[in-house]
Design a protein around this motif. Sequence first.
Motif, PDB file in Angstrom:
ATOM      1  N   GLU A 177       1.619   2.033  -3.583  1.00 50.28           N
ATOM      2  CA  GLU A 177       0.402   2.547  -4.237  1.00 50.28           C
ATOM      3  C   GLU A 177       0.091   3.962  -3.791  1.00 50.28           C
ATOM      4  N   THR A 178       0.273   4.256  -2.491  1.00 49.61           N
ATOM      5  CA  THR A 178      -0.004   5.586  -1.949  1.00 49.61           C
ATOM      6  C   THR A 178       0.949   6.632  -2.526  1.00 49.61           C
ATOM      7  N   SER A 219       0.826  -1.211   0.000  1.00 51.20           N
ATOM      8  CA  SER A 219       0.000   0.000   0.000  1.00 51.20           C
ATOM      9  C   SER A 219       0.860   1.260   0.000  1.00 51.20           C
TER      10      SER A 219
END
Length: 268
Positions: free
Chosen positions: A261-262, A258
Motif C-alpha cells: 500500500e505504501t 502495508s
Amino acid sequence: MSDDLEILLTNDDGIDSTGIRALHDALSEHANVTVVAPANDQSACGRSISHAVDVREHELGYAVDGTPADCVVAGLAELGPEPDMVVAGCNKGANLGEYVLGRSGTISAAVEAAFFDVPAIATSLYVPVDDTPFDEIDVGPADFEEATRVTSYLVEHALETDLFDHAAYLNVNVPLPDTDPAPIEITEPSKRYEMGARRDGDVIHLTDRVWESMDPETIPDPDGTDRRAVAEGRISISPLTAPHSTNHHETLEALAESYFETVAAADR
C-alpha cells in the motif's frame, strides 16, 4: 550394530586428528565406515561450501581439500556407498549453545546430511579450559573413550527406532571419561551468548567469554541445557531439526500488506 550398516564419517578437525581416528576404529568394529574428511583443520567454518575441491585417497578413506559440508556432499553424492547414517566427529572441544549451531563445522556436517534426508550424529568432546591455550591442550585416544562408546551405542540402536522421524540430527557433547560411565541427559541448546570484541591498534580481538564460567558450582546456564549438563559431568544429547522452520505471524503479514500500500501510494 550390523556389519552391513554403512556409515559416512567426517569431521572438521581434519582427517589426521585423534578424534576421527578414535571414532573410526570404534565404529569399524561392527559397521562399514567410509571416511570423507577435510585434509586440514576446518574448525568454525560453518556450512561453507566450495565449487570444486581436490580429493585424494587416505589410509582412512578420502581427504578433501574443503569443508565438512563439502565432504558430506562429496561423500553422499559421489565417493561412498549410500550410508545409513552420517557421523561427524569426534570434535576436540564442545559444541554447546544455540549460537554454535551455525558456526561449527562438526554440526554443519550433520545439518548438510539432513538436507539429504540422511540421519546424522555430531559428537564433540568437552575439554575444560584453564590458563593453557586451547591449541596446546593435548588429548589422546583414551580421552575419547566415553565419546566413542556413546556414539557407537546411538548408531547401533537409534536407527531401530522412530527417533529420526522426529529429529534430523543429534548434537552429542561428552565429558572426559571418568571411572564410571557418564549418564545421558536429553537437553536443549543453551541460549547464553557472550561474544565480545576488543580493539588493539589495527587488530580486533574477538572473545567468547562463555567458557570463563563453566564451574559446575556457579554456571549460570539453567537446568536442561546442554552446557550445564556437560559442565556437571553428564553426556548431553540435543535432538535437533533441519532445515530451519519459519514462524508466520500476523504482525509480519500486516507489514507485508502495508508495504504494498505504501509503495503503491508513493507511485501515484
